[in-house]
Design a protein around this motif. Structure first.
Motif, mmCIF file in Angstrom:
data_model
loop_
_atom_site.group_PDB
_atom_site.id
_atom_site.type_symbol
_atom_site.label_atom_id
_atom_site.label_comp_id
_atom_site.label_asym_id
_atom_site.label_seq_id
_atom_site.Cartn_x
_atom_site.Cartn_y
_atom_site.Cartn_z
ATOM 1 N N GLU A 86 0.724 -1.137 -0.096
ATOM 2 C CA GLU A 86 -0.053 0.081 0.012
ATOM 3 C C GLU A 86 0.771 1.149 0.048
ATOM 4 N N THR B 46 -2.021 8.587 1.516
ATOM 5 C CA THR B 46 -2.919 8.583 2.488
ATOM 6 C C THR B 46 -3.493 7.269 2.777
ATOM 7 N N PRO B 47 -3.886 6.866 4.035
ATOM 8 C CA PRO B 47 -4.610 5.551 4.408
ATOM 9 C C PRO B 47 -5.754 5.306 3.573
ATOM 10 N N LYS C 128 -9.367 3.354 3.766
ATOM 11 C CA LYS C 128 -10.243 2.854 4.880
ATOM 12 C C LYS C 128 -10.736 1.484 4.118
ATOM 13 N N TYR D 267 2.866 -0.474 4.350
ATOM 14 C CA TYR D 267 2.425 0.983 3.924
ATOM 15 C C TYR D 267 3.638 1.922 4.385
ATOM 16 N N TRP E 87 -1.207 5.803 10.084
ATOM 17 C CA TRP E 87 -2.102 4.529 9.581
ATOM 18 C C TRP E 87 -3.254 4.429 10.554
ATOM 19 N N THR E 88 -4.710 4.920 10.093
ATOM 20 C CA THR E 88 -5.682 5.071 11.344
ATOM 21 C C THR E 88 -6.703 4.050 10.781
ATOM 22 N N PRO F 185 0.121 -5.574 10.231
ATOM 23 C CA PRO F 185 0.483 -4.298 9.620
ATOM 24 C C PRO F 185 2.036 -3.681 9.882
ATOM 25 N N ILE G 255 4.059 -0.720 9.317
ATOM 26 C CA ILE G 255 3.779 0.738 8.907
ATOM 27 C C ILE G 255 5.321 1.336 8.894
#
Length: 303
Positions: free
Chosen positions: A81, A85-86, A88, A123, A129-130, A155, A157
């Motif tokens: 990814e 921006t993250p 969703k 990512y 990462w939210t 994850p 990140i």
């Protein structure tokens, strides 16, 4: 973000992770789960199109490996990814991809349980990462919990990995993440020496991969002298590896020659002892036997 502007990121990672040595390093150094500890490089195998559909493997953002564990197999699915921006929708997308993989596994299975699939998200965006790590957190709890799908992914990140940890881990993957964390070209140039020191112990093959990565991803951001440092390290390590190989080959050749010589000497000594026994039986003097066979009088007396 500085990194997200580089469009070939996904394909570059796909190329990088096509090496099982690199993927093994990524898996064992960045996934903190017990099942990956102690894995050997030969325990991981890139899944090819003969096993799963082309649709699943053709996506630049997908990497699938089969991991052989004692008495069982596990599949590792990595989603790259690389947006600024993250997103969703990631949990839904990952679950969809995993289900597609399970569909392929189901069609090729004969009996028993399906192998487990371990989902990993990588990512590299600049924003936190939210997105929830489990799809169940995206579904309204209007019905009993047992009917709501629960699917979690692992994850990784990049922005959250402390630079100190990367310096401690070292290796090709750590060096790349370290460079990706830099926010602009100036920071990238300041840290290139540190990144090079992190790959100093890598094998020539991994150094060539790193050199390819640097030339492809950062050619416009780094000065030629910085690129040359990487290329020179690669060339030196390759040259040293070739020298070591030649030395080992010579050592093996010498070992074979020594073995042949030892065998010949042993055969000659055995023949001399046999001749000495025959001459003793016929009454030849020990001094004469020694002169003819080359054996010492003490050896002949022992016979």
């Amino acid at each position: 973000m500085y990194m997200a502007e580089r469009k070939p990121w996904d394909s570059a990672y796909k190329f990088l992770f096509s090496s099982k040595q690199v993927f093994h390093q990524f898996l064992t150094r960045f996934v903190e789960e017990d099942f990956v500890q102690g894995l050997a490089v030969d325990d991981v195998e890139l899944v090819d199109k003969s096993f799963v559909s082309e649709e699943l493997l053709d996506r630049e953002s997908d990497i699938i490996y089969k991991v052989t564990l004692p008495g069982r197999e596990v599949y590792v699915y990595v989603l790259l990814e690389f947006q600024s921006t993250p997103d969703k929708t990631i949990p839904v997308r990952m679950l969809l991809y995993i289900l597609q993989l399970y569909d392929q596994l189901f069609r090729s299975s004969t009996k028993g349980l399906l192998p487990a699939v371990f989902p990993v998200l990588l990512y590299n965006g600049s924003l936190p990462w939210t997105v929830p790590f489990n799809i169940s957190e995206l579904i309204a709890p209007e019905i009993p919990q047992k009917y709501i799908p629960s699917f979690a992914y692992y994850p990784i990140i990049e922005r959250d990995i402390p630079p100190e940890k990367l310096e401690r881990i070292k290796g090709l993957v750590a060096a790349i993440i370290y460079l990706e964390q830099q926010e602009d070209d100036a920071a990238l140039r300041r840290t290139i020496d540190k990144a090079i020191s992190m790959i100093a112990e890598e094998k020539p093959e991994q150094l060539r991969q790193f050199s390819h990565w640097i030339n492809r991803m950062f050619r416009g951001s780094l000065e030629n002298r910085d690129i040359d440092k990487v290329n020179q390290l690669t060339e030196v390590k390759t040259m040293l590896a070739e020298v070591v190989d030649r030395i080992e080959q010579r050592g093996e050749q010498r070992g074979v020659q020594q073995g042949i010589q030892q065998g010949m000497q042993q055969g000659m000594q055995q023949k001399a002892r046999e001749d000495a026994r025959k001459m003793l039986e016929r009454g030849f003097p020990i001094a004469d036997i020694s002169e003819i066979t080359g054996l010492s009088e003490q050896e002949i007396k022992k016979l």
